[in-house]
Design a protein around this motif. Structure first.
Motif, short mmCIF file in Angstrom:
data_model
loop_
_atom_site.label_atom_id
_atom_site.label_comp_id
_atom_site.label_asym_id
_atom_site.label_seq_id
_atom_site.Cartn_x
_atom_site.Cartn_y
_atom_site.Cartn_z
N VAL A 28 0.88 -1.31 -0.06
CA VAL A 28 0.08 0.23 0.04
C VAL A 28 0.80 1.08 -0.26
CG1 VAL A 28 -1.57 1.33 1.39
CG2 VAL A 28 -2.01 -1.14 0.72
N LEU A 29 2.11 1.12 0.63
CA LEU A 29 2.84 2.31 0.82
C LEU A 29 3.50 2.63 -0.26
CD1 LEU A 29 4.25 2.14 4.49
CD2 LEU A 29 2.72 3.78 3.77
N GLU A 30 3.88 1.69 -1.07
CA GLU A 30 4.47 1.68 -2.48
C GLU A 30 3.67 2.23 -3.45
OE1 GLU A 30 7.84 -2.00 -2.28
OE2 GLU A 30 5.76 -2.48 -3.14
N ALA A 55 -2.78 1.84 17.85
CA ALA A 55 -1.35 2.52 18.19
C ALA A 55 -0.38 1.61 17.57
CB ALA A 55 -1.21 2.90 19.63
N TRP A 56 -0.37 0.46 17.52
CA TRP A 56 0.50 -0.77 17.26
C TRP A 56 0.53 -0.39 15.77
CZ3 TRP A 56 0.18 -4.47 13.39
CH2 TRP A 56 1.29 -5.36 13.34
N GLY A 57 -0.83 -0.37 15.21
CA GLY A 57 -0.81 -0.29 13.65
C GLY A 57 0.05 0.92 13.07
N ALA A 58 -0.35 2.13 13.92
CA ALA A 58 0.24 3.23 13.38
C ALA A 58 1.92 3.13 13.45
CB ALA A 58 -0.19 4.48 14.12
N ALA A 59 2.18 2.57 14.51
CA ALA A 59 3.77 2.61 14.92
C ALA A 59 4.29 1.62 13.62
CB ALA A 59 3.97 1.94 16.05
N LYS A 60 3.82 0.57 13.33
CA LYS A 60 4.29 -0.35 12.19
C LYS A 60 4.33 0.54 10.94
CE LYS A 60 5.58 -3.73 12.63
NZ LYS A 60 6.81 -4.12 12.71
N TRP A 61 3.03 1.10 10.44
CA TRP A 61 3.11 1.94 9.33
C TRP A 61 4.26 2.91 9.27
CZ3 TRP A 61 0.58 0.85 5.21
CH2 TRP A 61 -0.68 0.37 5.24
N LEU A 62 4.46 3.72 10.52
CA LEU A 62 5.59 4.51 10.45
C LEU A 62 6.97 3.78 10.34
CD1 LEU A 62 4.28 6.90 13.34
CD2 LEU A 62 4.46 7.36 10.94
N ALA A 63 7.44 2.49 11.28
CA ALA A 63 8.40 2.02 10.96
C ALA A 63 8.77 1.25 9.52
CB ALA A 63 8.55 0.86 11.93
N LEU A 64 7.65 0.76 8.99
CA LEU A 64 8.12 0.35 7.71
C LEU A 64 8.30 1.62 6.63
CD1 LEU A 64 5.18 -2.36 7.68
CD2 LEU A 64 7.82 -2.70 7.49
N ALA A 65 7.69 2.57 6.71
CA ALA A 65 7.93 3.77 6.07
C ALA A 65 9.26 4.22 6.00
CB ALA A 65 7.06 5.09 6.05
N GLN A 66 9.81 4.32 7.45
CA GLN A 66 11.26 4.73 7.60
C GLN A 66 12.15 3.78 7.08
OE1 GLN A 66 12.20 5.62 11.56
NE2 GLN A 66 14.04 6.49 11.11
N THR A 67 11.88 2.46 7.13
CA THR A 67 12.89 1.48 6.63
C THR A 67 12.95 1.38 5.33
OG1 THR A 67 12.45 0.21 8.86
CG2 THR A 67 13.46 -1.05 6.82
N HIS A 68 11.85 1.48 4.60
CA HIS A 68 12.01 1.26 2.94
C HIS A 68 11.92 2.66 2.52
CE1 HIS A 68 11.31 -3.07 3.55
NE2 HIS A 68 10.47 -2.77 4.62
N GLY A 69 11.88 3.90 3.00
CA GLY A 69 12.07 4.98 2.45
C GLY A 69 10.63 5.28 1.54
N LEU A 70 9.53 5.08 2.28
CA LEU A 70 8.19 5.25 1.80
C LEU A 70 7.47 6.26 2.46
CD1 LEU A 70 7.47 1.56 1.13
CD2 LEU A 70 7.84 3.00 -0.59
N PRO A 71 6.46 6.83 2.07
CA PRO A 71 5.58 7.73 2.81
C PRO A 71 5.12 7.57 3.89
CG PRO A 71 4.65 7.49 0.40
CD PRO A 71 5.88 6.31 0.70
N ARG A 72 5.26 8.60 4.86
CA ARG A 72 4.95 8.48 6.15
C ARG A 72 3.45 8.70 6.45
NH1 ARG A 72 4.97 11.68 10.99
NH2 ARG A 72 6.22 10.83 12.59
N MET A 73 2.73 8.01 7.19
CA MET A 73 1.15 8.27 7.44
C MET A 73 1.33 9.53 8.23
SD MET A 73 -0.75 6.04 6.23
CE MET A 73 -0.79 4.39 5.46
N ALA A 74 0.34 10.50 7.71
CA ALA A 74 0.24 11.84 8.33
C ALA A 74 -0.26 12.12 9.26
CB ALA A 74 0.00 12.90 7.25
N THR A 75 -1.54 11.56 9.46
CA THR A 75 -2.70 11.86 10.39
C THR A 75 -3.38 10.47 10.50
OG1 THR A 75 -4.55 12.32 8.96
CG2 THR A 75 -2.96 14.37 9.78
N VAL A 76 -4.19 10.45 11.73
CA VAL A 76 -5.18 9.60 12.08
C VAL A 76 -6.55 10.05 12.27
CG1 VAL A 76 -4.48 9.46 14.52
CG2 VAL A 76 -5.57 7.31 13.36
N GLN A 77 -7.46 9.44 11.81
CA GLN A 77 -8.90 9.80 12.22
C GLN A 77 -9.55 8.84 12.98
OE1 GLN A 77 -13.13 10.83 9.76
NE2 GLN A 77 -11.25 11.58 8.87
N ASN A 78 -9.63 8.99 14.40
CA ASN A 78 -10.30 8.02 15.09
C ASN A 78 -11.52 9.01 16.06
OD1 ASN A 78 -8.63 6.09 14.21
ND2 ASN A 78 -7.70 5.86 16.50
#
Length: 346
Positions: free
Chosen positions: A161-163, A184-207
């Motif tokens: 999805v990030l690609e 929170a786990w999901g958001a942290a995982k999205w952020l970590a994968l983006a940083q590791t793979h040079g992909l876009p960072r999740m910007a906000t969350v709507q909860n």
């Protein structure tokens, strides 16, 4: 209306966000256009929509209608650059695409369909309406069971999805990718994968977040503050409960409760005593209860932008007025006491 930074995006947005989910069901196109005109007059230029809107009810035949209404407004009024526009793609809990998960291909197809309906070349903030995983939102917290999920499959899907999001950003079709109804786990995982793979960072969350729904106040609050991931708080009035219009367990004609009797699980034996406590605080301090509830969201120790919604211009004017309200220390202390007395009313 004050403009503030939207996390790390570089975008400046209004302190309130205009929600649109009733346009096409509870509101006509003309009423939706009148709300857009009024919001923009008052400086509210950050608007949120979704492929699945309108709601109450969600129907396959009306998917995308709210986006179409917004697109028709843009075609008639012009000035796309005046707005920061957010939309969403539903995943496996939606009625679109036979309830399939969000994949890279689904993301691309949904973005391109939203662009066509919105009659615009780009969407500023494109959100994943739900994770493909099990989540605790919408009263699922009482039986939440995250076990049995395949972590490798989850991470592979996130990277896919990030690609695709990276490609859509490069093509100018979206400016930022974001989350909704996430953990929170999901958001942290999205952020970590983006940083590791040079992909876009999740910007906000709507909860969901309100005086009556405070799930965000612990682990999520820490992640939001330290990672500069703002909360776009939906249902800051708890689907109207915090206006007091349902006090005494009544159902006004034409209200959301007339279409959804238990307000998606929010009407419980505990909720009306909690509502009464907050109504009492507003009355003692001469405040409009709805404005107090919306303004409360802006006091939090994490970045928070309330999403306001209305079915009439009068309701919208009241909600927009919350942008100018600053709650006193005395009001906040009483709110804290009421929260401790009524911690989880639904």
């Amino acid at each position: 209306m004050q403009q503030i930074a939207l996390g790390t995006t570089g975008l400046q947005v209004s302190t309130l966000c205009l929600g649109t989910m009733t346009w096409g069901s509870q509101n006509t196109q003309a009423e939706g256009h009148a709300q857009m005109d009024r919001a923009l007059e008052r400086g509210c230029s950050f608007w949120d929509t979704a492929e699945m809107y309108p709601v109450n009810p969600v129907r396959l035949e009306t998917l995308g209608l709210t986006e179409t209404i917004i697109g028709n407004w843009l075609a008639a009024r012009g000035g796309r650059e005046r707005l920061v526009l957010a939309s969403k793609v539903p995943g496996g809990k939606g009625v679109a695409r036979e309830g399939g998960p969000i994949t890279g291909a689904v993301l691309r197809a949904a973005v391109e369909a939203s662009l066509a309906r919105l009659q615009t070349d780009y969407i500023d903030l494109y959100q994943l309406h739900w994770p493909n995983r099990a989540v605790y939102h919408f009263r699922r917290n009482w039986g939440y069971n995250p076990s049995g999920q395949n972590r490798a499959e989850i991470e592979a899907n996130m990277i896919e999805v990030l690609e695709v999001a990276a490609a859509l950003i490069a093509e100018g079709k979206i400016r930022h990718i974001a989350l909704s109804n996430e953990t929170a786990w999901g958001a942290a995982k999205w952020l970590a994968l983006a940083q590791t793979h040079g992909l876009p960072r999740m910007a906000t969350v709507q909860n969901e977040y309100s005086l009556l729904c405070r799930h965000f106040d612990t682990d999520w609050a820490e992640l939001s503050a330290l990672e500069e991931m703002p909360l776009l708080a939906f249902s800051p009035l708890a689907t109207g409960l915090l206006t007091g219009k349902y006090a005494g367990d009544v159902t006004p004609e034409g209200s959301r409760r007339a279409l959804n009797a238990d307000l998606s699980g929010r009407v419980t034996p505990q909720v009306f005593p909690a509502v009464a406590a907050y109504m009492g605080i507003a009355a003692r301090h001469g405040l409009d209860a709805a404005q107090m509830a919306i303004a409360f969201c802006r006091t939090r120790p994490f970045p928070c932008i309330p999403i306001i919604g209305a079915t009439s211009l009068a309701q919208l004017d009241t909600a927009l007025g919350a942008a100018d309200l600053t709650l006193s220390a005395e009001v906040l202390a009483e709110i804290d006491a009421a929260h401790r007395a009524h911690p989880m009313p639904f």
